[in-house]
Design an enzyme around this catalytic site. Structure first.
Site, PDB file in Angstrom:
ATOM      1  N   GLU A  39       0.814  -1.217   0.000  1.00  0.00           N
ATOM      2  CA  GLU A  39       0.000   0.000   0.000  1.00  0.00           C
ATOM      3  C   GLU A  39       0.849   1.268   0.000  1.00  0.00           C
ATOM      4  O   GLU A  39       0.585   2.224   0.732  1.00  0.00           O
ATOM      5  CB  GLU A  39      -0.944   0.007   1.216  1.00  0.00           C
ATOM      6  CG  GLU A  39      -1.905  -1.179   1.277  1.00  0.00           C
ATOM      7  CD  GLU A  39      -2.860  -1.225   0.082  1.00  0.00           C
ATOM      8  OE1 GLU A  39      -3.262  -0.144  -0.402  1.00  0.00           O
ATOM      9  OE2 GLU A  39      -3.193  -2.345  -0.366  1.00  0.00           O
ATOM     10  N   GLY A  81       6.159   6.821  -3.959  1.00  0.00           N
ATOM     11  CA  GLY A  81       4.883   6.385  -4.510  1.00  0.00           C
ATOM     12  C   GLY A  81       3.710   7.277  -4.199  1.00  0.00           C
ATOM     13  O   GLY A  81       2.679   7.202  -4.871  1.00  0.00           O
ATOM     14  N   SER A  82       3.820   8.131  -3.181  1.00  0.00           N
ATOM     15  CA  SER A  82       2.709   9.004  -2.809  1.00  0.00           C
ATOM     16  C   SER A  82       3.261  10.250  -2.129  1.00  0.00           C
ATOM     17  O   SER A  82       3.429  10.283  -0.914  1.00  0.00           O
ATOM     18  CB  SER A  82       1.740   8.260  -1.880  1.00  0.00           C
ATOM     19  OG  SER A  82       0.636   9.065  -1.549  1.00  0.00           O
ATOM     20  N   ALA A 119       4.080  -8.036  -5.291  1.00  0.00           N
ATOM     21  CA  ALA A 119       3.087  -7.892  -4.224  1.00  0.00           C
ATOM     22  C   ALA A 119       3.830  -7.599  -2.927  1.00  0.00           C
ATOM     23  O   ALA A 119       4.730  -8.348  -2.541  1.00  0.00           O
ATOM     24  CB  ALA A 119       2.258  -9.165  -4.085  1.00  0.00           C
ATOM     25  N   GLY A 120       3.457  -6.513  -2.247  1.00  0.00           N
ATOM     26  CA  GLY A 120       4.144  -6.176  -1.017  1.00  0.00           C
ATOM     27  C   GLY A 120       5.592  -5.801  -1.276  1.00  0.00           C
ATOM     28  O   GLY A 120       5.925  -5.161  -2.272  1.00  0.00           O
ATOM     29  N   LYS A 162       2.783   1.203  -5.484  1.00  0.00           N
ATOM     30  CA  LYS A 162       3.455   0.464  -6.569  1.00  0.00           C
ATOM     31  C   LYS A 162       2.630   0.436  -7.847  1.00  0.00           C
ATOM     32  O   LYS A 162       3.161   0.584  -8.944  1.00  0.00           O
ATOM     33  CB  LYS A 162       3.757  -0.981  -6.134  1.00  0.00           C
ATOM     34  CG  LYS A 162       4.879  -1.130  -5.153  1.00  0.00           C
ATOM     35  CD  LYS A 162       5.287  -2.581  -4.988  1.00  0.00           C
ATOM     36  CE  LYS A 162       4.161  -3.465  -4.520  1.00  0.00           C
ATOM     37  NZ  LYS A 162       3.649  -3.109  -3.187  1.00  0.00           N
ATOM     38  N   THR A 163       1.320   0.213  -7.711  1.00  0.00           N
ATOM     39  CA  THR A 163       0.483   0.098  -8.904  1.00  0.00           C
ATOM     40  C   THR A 163       0.412   1.421  -9.656  1.00  0.00           C
ATOM     41  O   THR A 163       0.507   1.453 -10.893  1.00  0.00           O
ATOM     42  CB  THR A 163      -0.930  -0.376  -8.526  1.00  0.00           C
ATOM     43  OG1 THR A 163      -0.831  -1.682  -7.934  1.00  0.00           O
ATOM     44  CG2 THR A 163      -1.839  -0.454  -9.737  1.00  0.00           C
ATOM     45  N   LYS A 187       1.432  -9.062 -13.503  1.00  0.00           N
ATOM     46  CA  LYS A 187       1.238  -9.195 -12.054  1.00  0.00           C
ATOM     47  C   LYS A 187       1.365 -10.679 -11.737  1.00  0.00           C
ATOM     48  O   LYS A 187       0.453 -11.467 -12.031  1.00  0.00           O
ATOM     49  CB  LYS A 187      -0.147  -8.679 -11.651  1.00  0.00           C
ATOM     50  CG  LYS A 187      -0.411  -8.705 -10.154  1.00  0.00           C
ATOM     51  CD  LYS A 187       0.305  -7.576  -9.433  1.00  0.00           C
ATOM     52  CE  LYS A 187      -0.084  -7.537  -7.955  1.00  0.00           C
ATOM     53  NZ  LYS A 187       0.590  -6.423  -7.239  1.00  0.00           N
TER      54      LYS A 187
END
Length: 236
Positions: free
Chosen positions: A12, A169-170, A111-112, A15-16, A37
């Site tokens: 979270e 990422g954010s 993932a993660g 990454k996406t 993925k």
């Protein structure tokens, strides 16, 4: 680079959306992009997954999964609990290699974090090593990021894997002192360049706006126009 693995310092963290931004910049430059993925967890059958979201935002030519497990857990754990066969690193490397034969760029989104288990023994790092592919590390901006990011980069180097760079990422609308300092400290402590900062809530943009703006969040190495030095000076 025919294949780039996108991993991160945790879950979270964007990454996406970062994967979508890289795909959008590449597709906007005329490259045919595929997104892989390896294991999608915690998404119901028929529900859009991360690869679908990357395609929606970026306009990538193809998005595909190797497996989907119902519970939002590490892939190996989710596969075991579902009584399903796990995805192995060799499966990921084989699939990415086949996609690379028909695309200019293949983005493999994990993932993660980097060392989350795909099966009982292997991780995304093992898949990257089999592919001889660089890893783009997505990280956070705030407190705790220096330790987690440096550990991830050390894990890559210990396995002989090239860390391509870091992307935040954010990036918050109102960064605090820690966030502003980390823009300079992240590349300093890891020895890996900062190659972008994606704004918080970028994934909520409509697809056309996302594609138009993606290049402004990424450095030229990722097909964009973002300048790390200018960004660091602006937020200092």
């Amino acid at each position: 680079m025919a294949v780039v693995v996108v991993s991160g310092t945790g879950t979270e963290i964007g990454k996406t959306v970062v994967t979508a931004a890289v795909a959008a910049a590449a597709a906007g430059g005329g490259r045919r992009v595929a997104v892989l993925k390896p294991a999608q967890t915690g998404v119901a059958p028929g529900e859009p997954g991360d690869a679908d979201e990357v395609v929606r935002l970026s306009g990538a030519a193809l998005g595909t999964e190797l497996a989907r497990f119902p519970e939002p857990l590490a892939p190996a754990t989710a596969a075991r609990r579902a009584g399903m066969a796990p995805v192995r690193p060799a499966d990921v490397a084989d699939a990415a290699g086949k996609l690379a034969a028909g695309h200019d760029l293949v983005l493999v989104e994990g993932a993660g974090g980097l060392l989350v288990r795909l099966d009982e023994e292997g991780t995304l790092a093992d898949a990257a090593r089999l592919l001889d592919a660089p890893v783009l590390v997505v990280t956070t901006a705030g407190l705790g990021t220096l330790n987690a990011t440096e550990l991830t980069v050390e894990a890559l180097r210990a396995r002989g894997i090239t860390p391509l760079g870091l992307v935040i990422g954010s990036w918050p609308e109102a960064p605090g002192l820690a966030e502003r300092c980390n823009v300079a400290d992240l590349p300093a402590v890891t020895g890996v360049p900062l190659l972008g900062a994606v704004p918080a809530r970028a994934g909520a943009l409509d697809a056309a706006d996302f594609r138009a703006r993606a290049g402004s969040w990424l450095a030229p190495e990722l097909g964009g126009s973002w300048d790390a030095a200018a960004f660091a000076e602006a937020v200092r």
